[in-house]
Structure formats: C-alpha cells, structure tokens
Design a protein around this motif. Structure first.
Motif, PDB file in Angstrom:
ATOM      1  N   GLU A   1       1.011  -1.210  -0.008  1.00 24.34           N
ATOM      2  CA  GLU A   1      -0.647  -0.268  -0.237  1.00 24.34           C
ATOM      3  C   GLU A   1       0.416   1.389   0.316  1.00 24.34           C
ATOM      4  O   GLU A   1       0.490   2.053  -0.418  1.00 24.34           O
ATOM      5  CB  GLU A   1      -0.784  -0.161   1.448  1.00 24.34           C
ATOM      6  CG  GLU A   1      -1.992   0.817   1.349  1.00 24.34           C
ATOM      7  CD  GLU A   1      -2.995   1.239   0.329  1.00 24.34           C
ATOM      8  OE1 GLU A   1      -3.854   1.387  -0.551  1.00 24.34           O
ATOM      9  OE2 GLU A   1      -2.967  -0.374  -0.113  1.00 24.34           O
ATOM     10  N   ILE A   2       1.831   1.629   0.830  1.00 26.40           N
ATOM     11  CA  ILE A   2       2.822   2.291   0.898  1.00 26.40           C
ATOM     12  C   ILE A   2       3.522   2.513  -0.542  1.00 26.40           C
ATOM     13  O   ILE A   2       3.852   3.520  -1.079  1.00 26.40           O
ATOM     14  CB  ILE A   2       3.590   2.504   2.155  1.00 26.40           C
ATOM     15  CG1 ILE A   2       3.096   1.810   3.049  1.00 26.40           C
ATOM     16  CG2 ILE A   2       4.820   3.362   1.931  1.00 26.40           C
ATOM     17  CD1 ILE A   2       3.497   1.696   4.655  1.00 26.40           C
TER      18      ILE A   2
ATOM     19  N   ALA B   1      13.537   6.669   4.418  1.00 23.80           N
ATOM     20  CA  ALA B   1      12.672   7.909   4.126  1.00 23.80           C
ATOM     21  C   ALA B   1      12.328   8.471   5.183  1.00 23.80           C
ATOM     22  O   ALA B   1      13.040   8.521   6.479  1.00 23.80           O
ATOM     23  CB  ALA B   1      10.858   6.627   4.523  1.00 23.80           C
ATOM     24  N   ALA B   2      11.416   9.388   5.036  1.00 23.06           N
ATOM     25  CA  ALA B   2      11.830  10.515   6.208  1.00 23.06           C
ATOM     26  C   ALA B   2      10.949  10.648   7.350  1.00 23.06           C
ATOM     27  O   ALA B   2      11.073  10.706   8.379  1.00 23.06           O
ATOM     28  CB  ALA B   2      11.764  12.402   5.456  1.00 23.06           C
ATOM     29  N   GLY B   3      10.174  10.313   6.611  1.00 19.40           N
ATOM     30  CA  GLY B   3       8.664  10.241   7.568  1.00 19.40           C
ATOM     31  C   GLY B   3       8.686   9.019   8.969  1.00 19.40           C
ATOM     32  O   GLY B   3       8.455  10.132   9.622  1.00 19.40           O
ATOM     33  N   PRO B   4       9.548   7.998   8.782  1.00 19.64           N
ATOM     34  CA  PRO B   4       9.904   7.369  10.196  1.00 19.64           C
ATOM     35  C   PRO B   4      11.002   8.307  11.319  1.00 19.64           C
ATOM     36  O   PRO B   4      10.084   8.176  12.591  1.00 19.64           O
ATOM     37  CB  PRO B   4      10.489   5.976   9.917  1.00 19.64           C
ATOM     38  CG  PRO B   4      10.044   6.091   8.272  1.00 19.64           C
ATOM     39  CD  PRO B   4       9.772   6.851   7.782  1.00 19.64           C
TER      40      PRO B   4
ATOM     41  N   TRP C   1      -1.617  10.303   5.767  1.00 20.95           N
ATOM     42  CA  TRP C   1      -0.570   9.813   6.516  1.00 20.95           C
ATOM     43  C   TRP C   1       0.334  10.767   6.561  1.00 20.95           C
ATOM     44  O   TRP C   1       2.174  10.869   7.567  1.00 20.95           O
ATOM     45  CB  TRP C   1       0.663   9.197   5.266  1.00 20.95           C
ATOM     46  CG  TRP C   1      -0.229   7.683   4.846  1.00 20.95           C
ATOM     47  CD1 TRP C   1      -2.263   7.264   4.871  1.00 20.95           C
ATOM     48  CD2 TRP C   1      -0.165   6.463   4.104  1.00 20.95           C
ATOM     49  NE1 TRP C   1      -2.215   6.505   5.117  1.00 20.95           N
ATOM     50  CE2 TRP C   1      -1.644   5.450   3.665  1.00 20.95           C
ATOM     51  CE3 TRP C   1       1.136   6.695   2.443  1.00 20.95           C
ATOM     52  CZ2 TRP C   1      -1.157   4.920   3.259  1.00 20.95           C
ATOM     53  CZ3 TRP C   1       0.680   5.721   2.489  1.00 20.95           C
ATOM     54  CH2 TRP C   1      -0.068   4.733   2.278  1.00 20.95           C
ATOM     55  N   ALA C   2       0.520  12.282   6.712  1.00 19.42           N
ATOM     56  CA  ALA C   2       1.522  12.736   7.386  1.00 19.42           C
ATOM     57  C   ALA C   2       0.990  13.350   8.618  1.00 19.42           C
ATOM     58  O   ALA C   2       2.052  13.679   9.248  1.00 19.42           O
ATOM     59  CB  ALA C   2       1.295  14.280   6.386  1.00 19.42           C
ATOM     60  N   LYS C   3      -0.613  13.489   8.938  1.00 23.44           N
ATOM     61  CA  LYS C   3      -1.325  13.840  10.230  1.00 23.44           C
ATOM     62  C   LYS C   3      -0.117  12.387  10.944  1.00 23.44           C
ATOM     63  O   LYS C   3      -0.014  12.729  12.278  1.00 23.44           O
ATOM     64  CB  LYS C   3      -2.018  13.822  10.126  1.00 23.44           C
ATOM     65  CG  LYS C   3      -2.745  15.202   9.539  1.00 23.44           C
ATOM     66  CD  LYS C   3      -4.051  15.199   9.681  1.00 23.44           C
ATOM     67  CE  LYS C   3      -4.571  17.230   9.221  1.00 23.44           C
ATOM     68  NZ  LYS C   3      -6.241  16.900   8.910  1.00 23.44           N
ATOM     69  N   GLN C   4      -0.623  11.270  10.039  1.00 26.79           N
ATOM     70  CA  GLN C   4       0.323  10.433  11.376  1.00 26.79           C
ATOM     71  C   GLN C   4       1.288  10.220  11.811  1.00 26.79           C
ATOM     72  O   GLN C   4       1.807   9.600  12.143  1.00 26.79           O
ATOM     73  CB  GLN C   4      -0.783   8.878  10.539  1.00 26.79           C
ATOM     74  CG  GLN C   4      -0.678   7.633  11.420  1.00 26.79           C
ATOM     75  CD  GLN C   4      -1.613   6.612  10.555  1.00 26.79           C
ATOM     76  OE1 GLN C   4      -2.419   6.526  10.038  1.00 26.79           O
ATOM     77  NE2 GLN C   4      -1.278   5.711  11.984  1.00 26.79           N
ATOM     78  N   SER C   5       2.566  10.105  10.327  1.00 27.48           N
ATOM     79  CA  SER C   5       3.708  10.633  10.292  1.00 27.48           C
ATOM     80  C   SER C   5       4.824  11.315  10.837  1.00 27.48           C
ATOM     81  O   SER C   5       5.425  11.704  11.563  1.00 27.48           O
ATOM     82  CB  SER C   5       4.118  10.058   8.696  1.00 27.48           C
ATOM     83  OG  SER C   5       3.598   9.126   8.670  1.00 27.48           O
TER      84      SER C   5
ATOM     85  N   PRO D   1       6.181   8.592   4.688  1.00 26.03           N
ATOM     86  CA  PRO D   1       5.314   8.304   3.841  1.00 26.03           C
ATOM     87  C   PRO D   1       3.941   9.983   3.721  1.00 26.03           C
ATOM     88  O   PRO D   1       2.903   9.778   3.235  1.00 26.03           O
ATOM     89  CB  PRO D   1       3.785   7.198   4.302  1.00 26.03           C
ATOM     90  CG  PRO D   1       4.409   7.760   4.983  1.00 26.03           C
ATOM     91  CD  PRO D   1       5.988   8.477   4.939  1.00 26.03           C
ATOM     92  N   LEU D   2       4.309  10.500   3.250  1.00 23.37           N
ATOM     93  CA  LEU D   2       4.135  11.840   3.754  1.00 23.37           C
ATOM     94  C   LEU D   2       3.166  12.453   2.422  1.00 23.37           C
ATOM     95  O   LEU D   2       2.533  13.061   2.117  1.00 23.37           O
ATOM     96  CB  LEU D   2       4.630  13.013   4.494  1.00 23.37           C
ATOM     97  CG  LEU D   2       5.013  13.423   5.784  1.00 23.37           C
ATOM     98  CD1 LEU D   2       6.522  12.003   6.024  1.00 23.37           C
ATOM     99  CD2 LEU D   2       5.715  14.504   6.368  1.00 23.37           C
ATOM    100  N   TYR D   3       4.351  11.760   1.161  1.00 24.00           N
ATOM    101  CA  TYR D   3       3.739  12.614   0.150  1.00 24.00           C
ATOM    102  C   TYR D   3       3.275  11.550  -1.079  1.00 24.00           C
ATOM    103  O   TYR D   3       3.783  10.481  -0.745  1.00 24.00           O
ATOM    104  CB  TYR D   3       4.951  12.809  -0.902  1.00 24.00           C
ATOM    105  CG  TYR D   3       5.310  14.087  -1.921  1.00 24.00           C
ATOM    106  CD1 TYR D   3       4.536  15.041  -1.659  1.00 24.00           C
ATOM    107  CD2 TYR D   3       5.292  12.661  -3.470  1.00 24.00           C
ATOM    108  CE1 TYR D   3       4.764  15.560  -3.589  1.00 24.00           C
ATOM    109  CE2 TYR D   3       5.507  14.141  -4.570  1.00 24.00           C
ATOM    110  CZ  TYR D   3       4.867  14.843  -4.314  1.00 24.00           C
ATOM    111  OH  TYR D   3       5.611  15.873  -5.705  1.00 24.00           O
TER     112      TYR D   3
END
Length: 497
Positions: free
Chosen positions: A120-121, A133-136, A195-199, A182-184
């Motif tokens: 999915e990601i 990845a920057a998100g984590p 996903w941005a709000k979650q990450s 996964p922000l973008y």
C-alpha cells in the motif's frame, strides 16, 4: 559581468561556485565539515552549520570576483534529511540525515503495519519505508525525545533551510518531498494529509515547488549575512544527487547518473513510474519526469577511513599503490557495508567484510579492494534497476571520485558499461548554478556542461571480474546472520540495544 551563485551542502563538505550565465566557472570555494555519530546508526548535523558555510563561501567568492554582479542564486543539499525547527526556523535538535542514519527502523516497522503494509505504501509513495524514508524519523524524535518534538513546528532539508534563511519562504521541492515517504503522494504530486498527520503530527508542511522555480528574493537580512545582492531571485533547490544529475544533463529518459562521493548514488530517468521494494521510486527534479533511484551507504567514506587508518596517507600515493596491486587486489574481496547498506539489500544491520586477508597483503591491496568492492556494489544496483524495468542507455559519471581514472575504470570494467565523463565534475553546486542561470536566461543543459570523453570498459578485465562478482554476491547471504549478531553487539556496547 553578470554571474550566478550555486551552493551545495554535501555529507563531508559544502561547495560554492560563481559562473557566468553561459556556464563559465569564475570561482569556487569549499568548506569541509564532519557529521556527528553520537550512537551506532545515528548520523546527524547541526543545520546552523549549513547557513554559516553558505555565508562564508559567498563572501569568499564575492571577494575573489569583486567585479561580478550576482543576479540569481540556487542551493541544494544532501537528503532526504529531517531538520526540525520552531516556526521561526530555529533548530530544536541536530538534523537527522538520509539513509545512512538507521535509527528509526522500529518506526519503519510500526508505520508499515499501521498504514496497511508495504504494498500500500509502495503504491502511493513510490517506495517502501526504509532508513532512507524521512517519515519514520519524525516519529523517532516524537517517541524518544518528546519534549524536543513538542517544540517543533516545521521541518527543513539543507536546501530548503538555506532558501528560508535567504528569503524567509517556507518551501520544499517536489523531488525532496517524494522522499518523505509516506507523507507525499507520488501520483497526485501533493502532500497526503492522512499519512502526513500520522507520520509527522503537528508539523506544518512546506509549500511545494519544482526545482528551479523562483520562490523569493534575497532579503535585507540575507544580504547582510552573505553579501549577495538584496532583491535577486532565489530558485527552489533540491537534493544534491538530483542537482548533480542536472549539472551533467543526466535527466533524459534512459540516462543513469552515477555519483561518486562519500556515498554512491544512482538516478535512472524513466518514462513512467517504476515500483520496487528494493529501490526508490521518486518524481524527478523537473516537472513531468520520473526516476528510479538507489544509493550505497558508503563508497568514498571507506577510502577516507582507510586513509586515516594509514596515518593520513596521501590519496595519490594510495591510488598508485592500488593500481600496482592489480585486478583482484591479490585475492581480497571487500563488502562495502560499513554503515549498513541501502539499495538493493536495504539492510541497516549489514556490516563490512574483508575476505582473503593474509600477512602478505599491503595497504595498496586493501585500497584496491575498497575500490573494487564499491564497483561491485555499483553493478549490483545497476542489475537491480534493470530487473525492475529501468532502462539504462547512457551512464554519466559525476562527483569527486571521477577525478583520476582508476576508480572510474574499475567501475566500467566491473560493470562492463561505458561512462560519459563530463567537462566539469564540480558537482551539485554547478547544477544549482545552471538552474539559477535558467531563471534569468535559459540555456540547454547539454551546452552548460558538455561531455568531455567516453570511458570504455576493458573486455578482458570485465571477464575476469565476472568470477569475482559471483563471489561478491555470495558473501552477504552467507554472512547475514553473523553480521546481524555483530550489529546487535555493537548497539549493546553503545547503549542502544
């Protein structure tokens, strides 16, 4: 004389260049720096260093060329990085660097599960979650330094931080954003808010632009700090590897930019999105372009490490000794996983290995093994890119490692591929100078930095390297369990088990 200023923040140094609007290099300057490694797997840097070095370099170049009139500015930098700041751009902690920083693997696993799995990601973000990845990395700070995270309101990468300092504009380019997985959303080319709000909860996201778009002008404050003229345009920057590709016209479908630096980086331009769990699918630096990319965690970093071990030996001397060692380094093979590995194995717990050592081996043999080991890693990545649908018609070599011919020749011999060597290999700063020049007076990239020569592989040496490559690719699977056990011991000894 009108000129443009290009600047880049790399892993081991910052570089600046003044050029004419047609690409003639007027002056260059460089500032070396070190990253901080406070714990095993942690690689970070104070963002204020980036701004200090830009100011220093700008003043040096302007002092060298007092007659020029700087009319445009472009900046780039290593990435994807996460530099958390207050709303006013004041850093709340050192920036967490790109995939060489592997601290957030627990957050990678957790986010992957929470967001519906790797497939999915991959479908929405272009890449699976990894150390790149920057998100984590946002979540790592939130989990481990909650008081610090509570002060954070914005985030920057080196290029966007410098644009902020010069213009007071809070922006980021699409290419850099596409590595904020996964922000973008790489299909809609926008931030994906759920996903941005979650990450990255409570972080204001920057406005998105394409590299080379004018986003502001040098403010009075920027002028006072740098000496650059107030009111001149500043263009959107990007991640250094993509700027480097632009500097050598390596952004056409079928091009592979091969960057020789502290790490090794690969960018293949494709005509449609390529999805792979082993590599990174991103948008390009320019509109309507797509890339499949990869990167090794070390390359030049290993040669620098060896040089220090050898008492700060002269690079030219070591290179000549490696040349004398000959093909195969007298029976040595090196796995260059000294900081884990990014693509294609995506294993932060991989570790370096030197196989075949005897009491007869010399430092020239070790240095040769390092050059050949990174070349094997290049071949591994090229094969992975083509296996997922990338098409490589032309390889363009860039970066400091292209100076001299031994390393580049070894890479061509190991891969069996010719490499285009451009006229100028100054790097990402030169790519940003091109974008800055295009904001004033567009110039085709192939005219900005034309090819200088073609480096051809030696067919006989390539055949000999085939056998060594088979040994190379067998070593990681055979030693992975032991590597992971040693990585765990290293973390425990560092207090990070």
């Amino acid at each position: 004389m009108k000129a443009v200023f290009g600047f880049d923040v790399g892993t081991s140094s910052s570089k600046g260049v003044l050029t004419t609007l047609s690409g003639e290099i007027l002056a260059t300057a460089q500032r070396p720096h070190d990253v901080q490694r406070p714990h095993s797997g942690h690689v970070e840097m104070d963002p204020r260093i980036w701004w200090t070095e830009l100011c220093d370099v700008a003043h040096e170049l302007l002092d060298q060329q007092p007659e020029v009139e700087v009319v445009s500015v472009g900046v780039s930098g290593m990435g994807p990085c996460v530099a958390l700041t207050t709303r006013d751009g004041e850093p709340v902690r050192p920036a967490i660097l790109y995939g060489v920083d592997t601290r957030a693997m627990d957050q990678v696993a957790r986010l992957t599960e929470e967001l519906g799995g790797a497939e999915e990601i991959l479908k929405r973000g272009g890449s699976v979650l990894s150390s790149q990845a920057a998100g984590p990395k946002f979540l790592w700070v939130k989990d481990n330094e909650p008081e610090v995270y509570d002060r954070a309101e914005r985030f920057f990468m080196p290029a966007s931080f410098l644009v902020w300092q010069l213009t007071s504009q809070y922006t980021l380019d699409h290419q850099s954003a596409s590595q904020c997985t996964p922000l973008y959303d790489t299909e809609s080319l926008t931030w994906y808010e759920p996903w941005a709000k979650q990450s990255a909860p409570a972080i204001e996201l920057p406005e998105l632009y394409w590299a080379g778009e004018t986003v502001g002008t040098v403010t009075a404050k920027g002028h006072a700090a740098t000496g650059l003229p107030e009111g001149i345009p500043v263009v959107t920057g990007t991640i250094d590897a993509w700027s480097e590709a632009l500097s050598v016209d390596a952004h056409n479908v079928g091009d592979l930019m091969l960057m020789y630096g502290t790490t090794m980086f690969f960018i293949n331009t494709v005509d449609s999105p390529v999805l792979s769990k082993e590599l990174w699918g991103t948008v390009g630096a320019l509109p309507n372009t797509r890339n499949v990319a990869g990167g090794m965690a070390t390359s030049g970093a290993i040669t620098g490490w060896l040089r220090r071990l050898f008492g700060d030996a002269d690079f030219a001397e070591l290179t000549e000794q490696a040349r004398q060692s000959g093909l195969g380094a007298n029976g040595l093979i090196m796995l260059p996983y000294f900081a884990g590995e990014r693509t294609p194995i995506s294993d932060p717990d991989a570790r370096g290995l030197i196989l075949g050592l005897t009491l007869d081996h010399s430092r020239g043999d070790l240095y040769r093994a390092a050059l050949e080991g990174t070349a094997m890693g290049v071949r591994h990545n090229i094969e992975a890119i083509e296996a997922v649908g990338g098409k490589i018609e032309r390889i363009i070599a860039v970066g400091g490692g292209t100076q001299g011919d031994l390393w580049t020749q070894i890479v061509s011999d190991v891969t069996g591929r010719p490499q285009v060597i451009p006229t100028h290999t100054i790097g990402a700063a030169f790519g940003m100078a091109w974008l800055a020049a295009c904001a004033i007076e567009p110039i085709p990239a192939h005219e900005w930095n034309p090819p200088a020569r073609m480096l051809e592989p030696n067919a006989e040496d390539h055949a000999r390297y085939d056998e060594l490559y088979r040994l190379y690719t067998s070593l990681y699977p055979a030693n992975m369990e032991q590597m992971h056990a040693l990585a765990a011991i290293q973390r425990a000894g560092d207090g990070r088990s």
